[in-house]
Design a protein around this motif. Structure first.
Motif, PDB file in Angstrom:
ATOM      1  N   ILE A   6       0.861  -1.189   0.000  1.00 54.68           N
ATOM      2  CA  ILE A   6       0.000   0.000   0.000  1.00 54.68           C
ATOM      3  C   ILE A   6       0.895   1.237   0.000  1.00 54.68           C
ATOM      4  O   ILE A   6       1.586   1.525   0.980  1.00 54.68           O
ATOM      5  CB  ILE A   6      -0.924   0.033   1.232  1.00 54.68           C
ATOM      6  N   GLY A   7       0.896   1.935  -1.118  1.00 52.77           N
ATOM      7  CA  GLY A   7       1.711   3.141  -1.233  1.00 52.77           C
ATOM      8  C   GLY A   7       0.901   4.383  -0.898  1.00 52.77           C
ATOM      9  O   GLY A   7      -0.252   4.511  -1.308  1.00 52.77           O
ATOM     10  N   ARG A   8       1.516   5.277  -0.149  1.00 54.55           N
ATOM     11  CA  ARG A   8       0.869   6.546   0.196  1.00 54.55           C
ATOM     12  C   ARG A   8       1.853   7.684  -0.033  1.00 54.55           C
ATOM     13  O   ARG A   8       3.046   7.545   0.250  1.00 54.55           O
ATOM     14  CB  ARG A   8       0.420   6.562   1.663  1.00 54.55           C
ATOM     15  N   ALA A   9       1.334   8.806  -0.517  1.00 54.92           N
ATOM     16  CA  ALA A   9       2.158  10.003  -0.709  1.00 54.92           C
ATOM     17  C   ALA A   9       1.479  11.176  -0.021  1.00 54.92           C
ATOM     18  O   ALA A   9       0.256  11.335  -0.108  1.00 54.92           O
ATOM     19  CB  ALA A   9       2.345  10.292  -2.194  1.00 54.92           C
ATOM     20  N   PHE A  10       2.267  11.992   0.666  1.00 52.26           N
ATOM     21  CA  PHE A  10       1.744  13.121   1.423  1.00 52.26           C
ATOM     22  C   PHE A  10       2.536  14.379   1.098  1.00 52.26           C
ATOM     23  O   PHE A  10       3.765  14.338   1.001  1.00 52.26           O
ATOM     24  CB  PHE A  10       1.845  12.870   2.936  1.00 52.26           C
ATOM     25  N   LEU A  65       6.417  13.159   1.383  1.00 51.27           N
ATOM     26  CA  LEU A  65       6.650  11.956   2.193  1.00 51.27           C
ATOM     27  C   LEU A  65       5.954  10.791   1.508  1.00 51.27           C
ATOM     28  O   LEU A  65       4.775  10.908   1.132  1.00 51.27           O
ATOM     29  CB  LEU A  65       6.067  12.145   3.598  1.00 51.27           C
ATOM     30  N   VAL A  66       6.669   9.676   1.338  1.00 51.84           N
ATOM     31  CA  VAL A  66       6.041   8.463   0.809  1.00 51.84           C
ATOM     32  C   VAL A  66       6.199   7.335   1.829  1.00 51.84           C
ATOM     33  O   VAL A  66       7.262   7.185   2.437  1.00 51.84           O
ATOM     34  CB  VAL A  66       6.620   8.040  -0.561  1.00 51.84           C
ATOM     35  N   ILE A  67       5.140   6.590   2.010  1.00 51.26           N
ATOM     36  CA  ILE A  67       5.130   5.445   2.923  1.00 51.26           C
ATOM     37  C   ILE A  67       4.581   4.255   2.154  1.00 51.26           C
ATOM     38  O   ILE A  67       3.553   4.380   1.474  1.00 51.26           O
ATOM     39  CB  ILE A  67       4.243   5.710   4.155  1.00 51.26           C
ATOM     40  N   ALA A 109       1.423   5.771  -6.124  1.00 53.35           N
ATOM     41  CA  ALA A 109       0.906   6.720  -5.129  1.00 53.35           C
ATOM     42  C   ALA A 109       1.075   8.157  -5.629  1.00 53.35           C
ATOM     43  O   ALA A 109       0.183   8.999  -5.464  1.00 53.35           O
ATOM     44  CB  ALA A 109       1.622   6.530  -3.795  1.00 53.35           C
ATOM     45  N   LEU A 110       2.210   8.447  -6.257  1.00 53.64           N
ATOM     46  CA  LEU A 110       2.432   9.775  -6.826  1.00 53.64           C
ATOM     47  C   LEU A 110       1.463  10.052  -7.968  1.00 53.64           C
ATOM     48  O   LEU A 110       0.987  11.185  -8.134  1.00 53.64           O
ATOM     49  CB  LEU A 110       3.877   9.919  -7.312  1.00 53.64           C
ATOM     50  N   ASP A 111       1.164   9.012  -8.749  1.00 52.84           N
ATOM     51  CA  ASP A 111       0.161   9.161  -9.821  1.00 52.84           C
ATOM     52  C   ASP A 111      -1.171   9.609  -9.235  1.00 52.84           C
ATOM     53  O   ASP A 111      -1.841  10.499  -9.777  1.00 52.84           O
ATOM     54  CB  ASP A 111      -0.033   7.846 -10.573  1.00 52.84           C
ATOM     55  N   GLU A 112      -1.568   8.984  -8.136  1.00 54.99           N
ATOM     56  CA  GLU A 112      -2.845   9.317  -7.495  1.00 54.99           C
ATOM     57  C   GLU A 112      -2.810  10.714  -6.879  1.00 54.99           C
ATOM     58  O   GLU A 112      -3.848  11.373  -6.756  1.00 54.99           O
ATOM     59  CB  GLU A 112      -3.180   8.287  -6.418  1.00 54.99           C
TER      60      GLU A 112
END
Length: 210
Positions: free
Chosen positions: A21-25, A92-94, A120-123
């Protein structure tokens, strides 16, 4: 001016039954990044790994990463490399991993963590963040229709409007100040401006995204 993201984003991929699960903040400080990381680790506390990377500051000098138990160099560094390659700042990416029972090997892990970050960056939508000057323009009512049409044709968004003894409109102006020259010509210099503040705004293709 720097590359970053418009909003927080999330994406999920599955590889050999392992869930990534990729997340970008979008973050503006290391304290903010660490607080978000703490929250995600609590949210995903049953996960096998919660790996992260971030680059903070327009100079990009604050760079951190963690493999969080994955083999050294297979998670945090590849995640950081995605940010560096795309020249991302204040991001920040997690990537959270739930192990599916099959080992992926070093190469497989690098690809998985890299892909999770990219998705995640795409989203999140990639943007260029620029500094604009929030400016109030004050003029007589006789010029209002022409100025409104000019701003519409030049793709300026009116942030605020006030109608008192004169018209007051607020817009955001970038490096190109030619709009003020056009208003000056239109009004024979019969207008005033007030600089309210500098503001950082996201842009895509040169256009502000509000």
């Amino acid at each position: 001016m720097y590359n970053s993201i418009l909003k927080n984003g999330k994406a999920e991929i599955e590889i050999k039954k392992s869930i990534f699960i990729g997340r970008a903040f979008f973050v503006k400080s290391e304290d903010e990044a660490l607080e978000i990381l703490k929250d995600i680790k609590e949210l995903e506390r049953s996960a096998t790994h919660n790996c992260h990377a971030y680059i903070i500051g327009e100079d990009g000098l604050t760079q951190r990463y963690s493999d969080n138990g994955e083999p050294s160099g297979t998670a945090g560094i590849p995640m950081l490399e995605v940010l560096k390659k795309e020249e991302m700042k204040n991001v920040l990416v997690i990537v959270t991993r739930y192990f599916g029972g099959t080992k992926l090997g070093a190469g497989g892990l690098v690809r998985a963590y890299t892909d999770a970050v990219v998705k995640a960056l795409d989203e999140s939508k990639r943007v260029v963040r620029k500094i604009f000057t929030r400016t109030k323009i004050i003029y007589d009512y006789t010029f209002h229709g022409a100025i409104i049409n000019l701003l519409a044709n030049e793709n300026y968004k009116i942030i605020e409007e006030n109608y008192i003894d004169k018209v007051e409109i607020t817009i955001d102006i970038g490096e190109d100040k030619s709009i003020l020259d056009k208003i000056r010509d239109m009004t024979s210099a019969n207008f005033k401006i007030e600089i309210l503040k500098e503001i950082e705004l996201p842009t895509i293709g040169g256009k502000i995204i509000y």
